[in-house]
Each structure stands twice: as C-alpha cells, then as structure tokens.
Design an enzyme around this catalytic site. Structure first.
Site, PDB file in Angstrom:
ATOM      1  N   MET A  26     -18.823 -14.130 -67.941  1.00  0.00           N
ATOM      2  CA  MET A  26     -17.395 -13.872 -67.966  1.00  0.00           C
ATOM      3  C   MET A  26     -16.284 -13.403 -68.691  1.00  0.00           C
ATOM      4  O   MET A  26     -15.845 -13.726 -68.407  1.00  0.00           O
ATOM      5  CB  MET A  26     -17.633 -14.203 -66.692  1.00  0.00           C
ATOM      6  CG  MET A  26     -18.785 -14.435 -65.221  1.00  0.00           C
ATOM      7  SD  MET A  26     -18.114 -14.049 -63.671  1.00  0.00           S
ATOM      8  CE  MET A  26     -17.059 -15.980 -63.637  1.00  0.00           C
ATOM      9  N   GLY A  27     -16.298 -13.794 -69.879  1.00  0.00           N
ATOM     10  CA  GLY A  27     -15.997 -13.945 -70.934  1.00  0.00           C
ATOM     11  C   GLY A  27     -14.357 -15.717 -71.516  1.00  0.00           C
ATOM     12  O   GLY A  27     -15.452 -16.035 -70.677  1.00  0.00           O
ATOM     13  N   GLU A  31     -16.115 -23.572 -76.288  1.00  0.00           N
ATOM     14  CA  GLU A  31     -17.064 -24.218 -77.553  1.00  0.00           C
ATOM     15  C   GLU A  31     -18.775 -24.147 -76.398  1.00  0.00           C
ATOM     16  O   GLU A  31     -19.749 -24.085 -76.694  1.00  0.00           O
ATOM     17  CB  GLU A  31     -17.439 -25.673 -77.730  1.00  0.00           C
ATOM     18  CG  GLU A  31     -16.079 -25.280 -79.171  1.00  0.00           C
ATOM     19  CD  GLU A  31     -17.031 -24.427 -80.491  1.00  0.00           C
ATOM     20  OE1 GLU A  31     -18.514 -25.157 -80.338  1.00  0.00           O
ATOM     21  OE2 GLU A  31     -16.563 -24.348 -81.355  1.00  0.00           O
ATOM     22  N   HIS A  33     -19.744 -22.322 -74.243  1.00  0.00           N
ATOM     23  CA  HIS A  33     -20.416 -20.250 -74.427  1.00  0.00           C
ATOM     24  C   HIS A  33     -21.143 -20.386 -76.032  1.00  0.00           C
ATOM     25  O   HIS A  33     -22.228 -19.722 -75.926  1.00  0.00           O
ATOM     26  CB  HIS A  33     -19.590 -19.588 -74.395  1.00  0.00           C
ATOM     27  CG  HIS A  33     -19.397 -19.364 -73.251  1.00  0.00           C
ATOM     28  ND1 HIS A  33     -17.633 -19.660 -72.789  1.00  0.00           N
ATOM     29  CD2 HIS A  33     -19.506 -18.793 -71.482  1.00  0.00           C
ATOM     30  CE1 HIS A  33     -17.395 -19.722 -71.766  1.00  0.00           C
ATOM     31  NE2 HIS A  33     -18.692 -19.111 -70.811  1.00  0.00           N
ATOM     32  N   GLN A  57     -19.342 -12.262 -57.170  1.00  0.00           N
ATOM     33  CA  GLN A  57     -19.450 -13.811 -57.105  1.00  0.00           C
ATOM     34  C   GLN A  57     -18.033 -14.871 -56.456  1.00  0.00           C
ATOM     35  O   GLN A  57     -18.322 -15.968 -56.477  1.00  0.00           O
ATOM     36  CB  GLN A  57     -20.463 -14.076 -58.409  1.00  0.00           C
ATOM     37  CG  GLN A  57     -19.085 -14.265 -59.029  1.00  0.00           C
ATOM     38  CD  GLN A  57     -20.244 -14.903 -60.731  1.00  0.00           C
ATOM     39  OE1 GLN A  57     -21.236 -13.277 -61.650  1.00  0.00           O
ATOM     40  NE2 GLN A  57     -19.837 -15.685 -61.469  1.00  0.00           N
ATOM     41  N   LYS A 146     -24.065 -26.803 -67.617  1.00  0.00           N
ATOM     42  CA  LYS A 146     -23.443 -27.294 -66.143  1.00  0.00           C
ATOM     43  C   LYS A 146     -23.220 -26.718 -65.014  1.00  0.00           C
ATOM     44  O   LYS A 146     -23.047 -26.988 -63.852  1.00  0.00           O
ATOM     45  CB  LYS A 146     -21.460 -27.060 -66.922  1.00  0.00           C
ATOM     46  CG  LYS A 146     -20.405 -27.468 -66.143  1.00  0.00           C
ATOM     47  CD  LYS A 146     -19.577 -26.626 -66.875  1.00  0.00           C
ATOM     48  CE  LYS A 146     -18.561 -26.747 -65.536  1.00  0.00           C
ATOM     49  NZ  LYS A 146     -18.409 -25.425 -65.285  1.00  0.00           N
ATOM     50  N   SER A 182     -15.171 -25.652 -69.501  1.00  0.00           N
ATOM     51  CA  SER A 182     -15.058 -24.811 -68.324  1.00  0.00           C
ATOM     52  C   SER A 182     -14.188 -23.466 -68.540  1.00  0.00           C
ATOM     53  O   SER A 182     -12.881 -24.574 -69.124  1.00  0.00           O
ATOM     54  CB  SER A 182     -15.096 -24.845 -66.873  1.00  0.00           C
ATOM     55  OG  SER A 182     -14.737 -23.973 -65.503  1.00  0.00           O
ATOM     56  N   SER A 183     -13.996 -22.426 -68.172  1.00  0.00           N
ATOM     57  CA  SER A 183     -13.252 -21.271 -68.959  1.00  0.00           C
ATOM     58  C   SER A 183     -11.488 -21.611 -67.630  1.00  0.00           C
ATOM     59  O   SER A 183     -10.292 -21.253 -67.720  1.00  0.00           O
ATOM     60  CB  SER A 183     -12.930 -20.301 -68.302  1.00  0.00           C
ATOM     61  OG  SER A 183     -14.134 -19.985 -68.892  1.00  0.00           O
TER      62      SER A 183
HETATM   63  O1  PAF Z   1     -22.241 -18.363 -65.596  1.00  0.00           O
HETATM   64  C1  PAF Z   1     -20.913 -17.391 -65.734  1.00  0.00           C
HETATM   65  O2  PAF Z   1     -20.504 -17.087 -66.227  1.00  0.00           O
HETATM   66  C2  PAF Z   1     -22.074 -16.409 -64.159  1.00  0.00           C
HETATM   67  O3  PAF Z   1     -22.597 -16.578 -63.168  1.00  0.00           O
HETATM   68  C3  PAF Z   1     -22.941 -15.011 -65.230  1.00  0.00           C
HETATM   69  C4  PAF Z   1     -23.747 -16.412 -65.421  1.00  0.00           C
HETATM   70  C5  PAF Z   1     -22.388 -14.378 -66.425  1.00  0.00           C
HETATM   71  C6  PAF Z   1     -23.079 -14.145 -64.023  1.00  0.00           C
HETATM   72  O4  PAF Z   1     -21.693 -13.244 -64.114  1.00  0.00           O
END
Ligand code: PAF
EC number: 6.3.2.1
Length: 278
Positions: A26-27, A31, A33, A57, A146, A182-183
């Site tokens: 989700m951008g 680190e 990611h 979500q 995570k 985590s973001s």
């Molecule tokens: O883990 C995430 O960032 C989100 O749940 C995902 C897998 C990109 C789906 O939107």
C-alpha cells in the site's frame, strides 16, 4: 524502472516479460517492504511492486483517509532496488464500479484474531490480492510474516482456488529495539514509540515460557495481556495458535505462533513470533 498506472499497459508489458516476482504493497515503503523486494529479486528476472491503498480492507473509522500516500519517495526507493515495474493504479482503474460486485470470501479464519476486530478486512485483502494476481500474473509473490494472518489467508486462497503462484513468506523486519517495522509506527508519539517495543517483549516472554515447557497457554496469554493493560495498552488479543493454519493450539503441538494486536493511544499495532519445538 517503469511506473505503470493502467491494467492495459501492465498487461502489454507482461506479454514480453520473463519470470516475475510480485510484491503487493500500500506504499509508504520502509525497510520491511524493501526486504520483500530483495527476496523477490532472488526469485525471478523481474520484480513488480504494486502500490495501492485498498479501500475495501479498511473499516469505518480506520485510517484509510490518513494513510500516507508517498508515491514519489516510494518510486525512488524501488528504483534503487532494481525493480522493473511499479504498478500504481488509481481507484477507478481497480474498482470501476462504486460497489465491488464480486468479492473473494475467505473461510471462517477471517472472523478470528484481527478479523474479529476488523470485520470485512480479510475479504478486502483477498479480493484485491486476487485482482492484482490476475493483472500481474506473477510466478511468485512475497508477503511479510508480520501480517501473519494475512499470509495464512493468501496461502489458503492460492491453494483452494488453484492459483499457480508461489507464495514466499518473508521474516519481519525490526527496529533495533525490537519493534516490528510498520507504516503505522509513524502515527506514534515519541512517548508511545518508546513504549511500543513492549508488545514484542511480551510475545518473547510467552515464547520463552513455551520453549521451556510451560504449556498453560491461557495463563500465559492472560498474564501478558494484563501487563500490557497496566502499561496503558488496549489489548485486542494475544493468543497462541498453530503456525500452519492458525487453528487453536493444544498442548503437544510443535509448530506454534503467538500473535497479538494491541492499541497504544490511537494506533493499532500487530506482531507475532513463531515457536518451533523440537
Ligand atoms: O499488506 C499489505 O500492505 C496489504 O494488505 C496488501 C497485501 C498490499 C493488500 O492491499
């Protein structure tokens, strides 16, 4: 590196690409990611990263609107990692109908653990991940441990729906004091940030107790929850489960995961730790 915004263009690119490993995000990349991207690089000739804040979500009152959108900075980081394509569709591209008419409905696991506190969350995840899989058509896809329950939902999804994608779990990245990356950590005040590593410490305390033969899971869970409560947390859950399918753990199980979600001020943090007994 190409930044692609439409499904059509991505499909055109995919026709001539060789093997693809995919990292859906989700951008607002950190680190953690980038560790997923590095793992993806080992798996295929091309890495595709999607950046899409998926409304489906998020529940009412959650942080969809304030979720940080940082495409430019994210793209610079991904370029550095040798990513082939960033797929960043806008909302209309992925959800042309105001209502998503077809959804991917995970089994009952979606109502447990995080799902109990975030109704519809895993349906939203399963739906967008299925769409992204169909668009990107990767050979492999990397997901962080995570979000352990999310990983379990995705593993079940590809198994039950015969989706031919290798799901690659990647270990949780942590700050030096143990806090899982985590973001959402950026929502924490300075004081909360100093307190936040307690969640992982409590998980480790349970893991140590289980490793040394204490199998009174309910007591361990309650003690940890109480200690977090005393330190100002609001605990959603802290539970010992089976690692393979997240069903309820019983004494004698060898592969376990201890999962927790708890709120510090307005920020909800999740974390987990695996325990494999010999
Ligand atoms: O883990 C995430 O960032 C989100 O749940 C995902 C897998 C990109 C789906 O939107």
């Amino acid at each position: 590196m190409q930044i692609i915004h439409t499904i059509h263009e991505l499909r055109e690119w995919r026709k001539n690409a060789g093997t693809v490993a995919f990292v859906p995000t989700m951008g607002n990349l950190h680190e953690g990611h980038l560790a997923l991207v590095r793992e993806a690089k080992k798996r295929a000739g091309n890495v595709v990263v999607s950046i899409f804040v998926n409304r489906l979500q998020f529940g009412q009152g959650e942080d969809f609107d304030k979720y940080p959108r940082t495409l430019q900075q994210d793209a610079a980081k991904l370029e550095n990692e040798g990513v082939a394509v960033v797929f960043a569709p806008d909302e209309k591209e992925l959800y042309p109908n105001v209502e998503q008419r077809y959804n991917v409905e995970p089994p009952n696991l979606q109502n447990e653990l995080c799902g109990k506190f975030r109704p519809g969350h895993f349906r939203g995840v399963a739906t967008v991940v299925t769409k992204l899989f169909n668009i990107v058509q990767p050979d492999a896809a990397c997901f962080g441990k995570k979000d352990y329950q999310q990983l379990a939902v995705i593993k079940g999804l590809v198994e039950d729906l015969n989706i031919n994608i290798d799901i690659v779990p990647v270990d949780t990245g942590r700050a030096s004091d143990g806090l899982a990356l985590s973001s959402r950590n950026q929502y924490l005040s300075e004081q909360e940030r100093a307190e936040a590593p307690r969640l992982y410490r409590e998980l480790r305390a349970i893991a140590d107790a289980v490793r040394s033969g204490n199998l009174a899971y309910a007591v361990l869970e309650q003690t940890a929850a109480q200690r977090l409560g005393e330190a100002g947390w609001t605990v959603d859950y802290i539970e010992v489960r089976r690692a393979d399918d997240l069903s309820v753990a019983h004494a004698g199980d060898k592969n376990l995961v201890i999962l927790a979600a708890a709120r510090l001020g307005g920020t909800r943090l999740i974390d987990n730790i695996e325990v494999h007994l010999g």
